[in-house]
Design an enzyme around this catalytic site. Structure first.
Site, PDB file in Angstrom:
ATOM      1  N   TYR A  61       0.849  -1.158   0.076  1.00 38.58           N
ATOM      2  CA  TYR A  61       0.005   0.045  -0.103  1.00 38.58           C
ATOM      3  C   TYR A  61       0.660   1.066   0.056  1.00 38.58           C
ATOM      4  CZ  TYR A  61      -4.426  -2.250   0.176  1.00 38.58           C
ATOM      5  OH  TYR A  61      -5.609  -3.039  -0.017  1.00 38.58           O
ATOM      6  N   GLN A 100     -15.072   6.214  -6.048  1.00 40.14           N
ATOM      7  CA  GLN A 100     -14.660   5.121  -5.592  1.00 40.14           C
ATOM      8  C   GLN A 100     -13.144   4.928  -5.476  1.00 40.14           C
ATOM      9  OE1 GLN A 100     -16.738   3.187  -8.932  1.00 40.14           O
ATOM     10  NE2 GLN A 100     -17.656   1.743  -7.499  1.00 40.14           N
ATOM     11  N   VAL A 152      -9.243   5.873  -4.184  1.00 39.70           N
ATOM     12  CA  VAL A 152      -8.592   5.790  -3.076  1.00 39.70           C
ATOM     13  C   VAL A 152      -7.472   6.899  -3.084  1.00 39.70           C
ATOM     14  CG1 VAL A 152      -9.269   3.638  -2.084  1.00 39.70           C
ATOM     15  CG2 VAL A 152      -7.137   3.835  -3.445  1.00 39.70           C
ATOM     16  N   ASP A 153      -7.141   7.603  -4.285  1.00 41.17           N
ATOM     17  CA  ASP A 153      -6.226   8.550  -4.263  1.00 41.17           C
ATOM     18  C   ASP A 153      -6.693   9.883  -3.907  1.00 41.17           C
ATOM     19  OD1 ASP A 153      -7.428   9.967  -6.601  1.00 41.17           O
ATOM     20  OD2 ASP A 153      -6.774   7.848  -7.667  1.00 41.17           O
ATOM     21  N   HIS A 213     -14.568   4.304  -0.914  1.00 41.58           N
ATOM     22  CA  HIS A 213     -13.571   3.122  -0.523  1.00 41.58           C
ATOM     23  C   HIS A 213     -12.529   3.386   0.334  1.00 41.58           C
ATOM     24  CE1 HIS A 213     -15.308   0.969  -4.275  1.00 41.58           C
ATOM     25  NE2 HIS A 213     -16.255   0.981  -3.242  1.00 41.58           N
ATOM     26  N   CYS A 259      -7.447   0.618  17.702  1.00 44.47           N
ATOM     27  CA  CYS A 259      -8.481   1.542  18.270  1.00 44.47           C
ATOM     28  C   CYS A 259      -9.104   2.343  17.252  1.00 44.47           C
ATOM     29  CB  CYS A 259      -7.718   2.330  19.179  1.00 44.47           C
ATOM     30  SG  CYS A 259      -6.447   3.553  18.418  1.00 44.47           S
ATOM     31  N   CYS A 312       0.602   2.567  16.751  1.00 42.27           N
ATOM     32  CA  CYS A 312      -0.217   3.947  17.323  1.00 42.27           C
ATOM     33  C   CYS A 312       0.070   4.373  18.779  1.00 42.27           C
ATOM     34  CB  CYS A 312      -1.644   3.358  17.256  1.00 42.27           C
ATOM     35  SG  CYS A 312      -2.913   4.233  17.935  1.00 42.27           S
ATOM     36  N   GLY A 353     -16.048   6.863 -15.789  1.00 44.58           N
ATOM     37  CA  GLY A 353     -14.959   5.976 -15.518  1.00 44.58           C
ATOM     38  C   GLY A 353     -15.166   4.876 -14.548  1.00 44.58           C
ATOM     39  N   PRO A 381     -15.002   4.952 -22.066  1.00 46.72           N
ATOM     40  CA  PRO A 381     -14.568   4.747 -23.409  1.00 46.72           C
ATOM     41  C   PRO A 381     -15.309   3.581 -24.308  1.00 46.72           C
ATOM     42  CG  PRO A 381     -12.773   5.307 -22.107  1.00 46.72           C
ATOM     43  CD  PRO A 381     -14.035   5.199 -21.130  1.00 46.72           C
TER      44      PRO A 381
END
Length: 259
Positions: A72, A106, A108-109, A124, A135, A160, A199, A226
């Protein structure tokens, strides 16, 4: 009804000009135009022997936290190296041209935000909003582009203050979408005049309900993609082509403005 990108329908232009509330619902295709691979694209380089779907589960994180966190962080690095494309910029500009604009994504950027959009509903989650797996406390990532994990594989997740490990701030397979964002997206779809589905394949539930809810409430639904998708039958208009070409052209046609 399919339309060629070169001939944006006049009735679509008229509907946009008189709309009081517009919803823009974006999927991976918009980010792909900035060079960000879609989630289901084949992994490349040092990650090519892994299946993306096998890395995107709570079980995968429990099994190999360093592998999942490293992947990630690699994805986040690629996002930070990318730039908003003309579609992101046109969507941000649209907010200044209509009385109300709601952006639901949708993705995640953070390309919508970097293009100038605010209050984006991320269904998302976000690569940039990790939280404690124990937590739930939000964790602030250091600024700048992260260094790719050693060997391109494993990287220890942060710890954390409660002692738990920080996990990516995305929605994994088997997890529910964030309640507040999903509720706000459904409400916006049911109250808007025009909804753009840009998209997105319209296959991933429950987010795929959003165009249907708009149509049922009487809104015009515009697909920008497209290729043919599962949303074809929901659409008032389906405009074929790259969002980075269509959305600036639409702003010019409707408002005499280029993004």
């Amino acid at each position: 009804m399919n339309r060629n990108v070169a001939t944006i329908p006049q009735d679509l232009i008229a509907a946009l000009k008189k709309a009081k509330h517009v919803v823009v619902f974006t999927g991976a295709g918009v980010s792909a135009e900035s060079g960000i691979p879609t989630f289901r694209d084949s992994l490349t380089g040092l990650w090519e022997r892994f299946n993306a779907e096998d890395l995107a589960t709570p079980g995968a994180f429990r099994k190999d936290k360093e592998l999942v966190w490293g992947w990630y962080e690699w994805r986040r690095m690629k996002v930070l190296q990318a730039q908003p494309n003309p579609a992101h910029i046109a969507i941000a500009a649209l907010a200044t041209l209509v009385p109300k604009l709601t952006i639901v994504t949708q993705n995640v950027d953070d390309l919508h935000e970097r293009a100038g959009s605010t209050d984006v509903l991320h269904l998302h989650g976000s690569l940039h909003s990790p939280r404690c797996a124990t937590c739930g406390q939000a964790h602030i990532l250091p600024p700048g582009i992260p260094v790719e994990p050693e060997g391109g594989r494993r990287l220890s997740p942060p710890v954390c203050i409660c002692g738990g490990l920080v996990r990516p701030g995305v929605v994994w397979f088997g997890e529910d979408l964030p309640v507040r964002e999903l509720r706000q997206a459904f409400e916006a779809a049911q109250k808007c005049d025009v909804l753009f589905a840009i998209g997105t394949s319209g296959l991933v539930q429950p987010a795929a309900r959003i165009p249907s809810l708009a149509k049922q409430a009487g809104a015009c639904v515009v697909q920008v993609n497209p290729t043919s998708t599962g949303l074809d039958r929901e659409c008032t208009w389906s405009v074929r082509g790259a969002a980075g070409e269509i959305m600036p052209n639409l702003l010019q046609a409707a408002f005499g403005r280029t993004a």
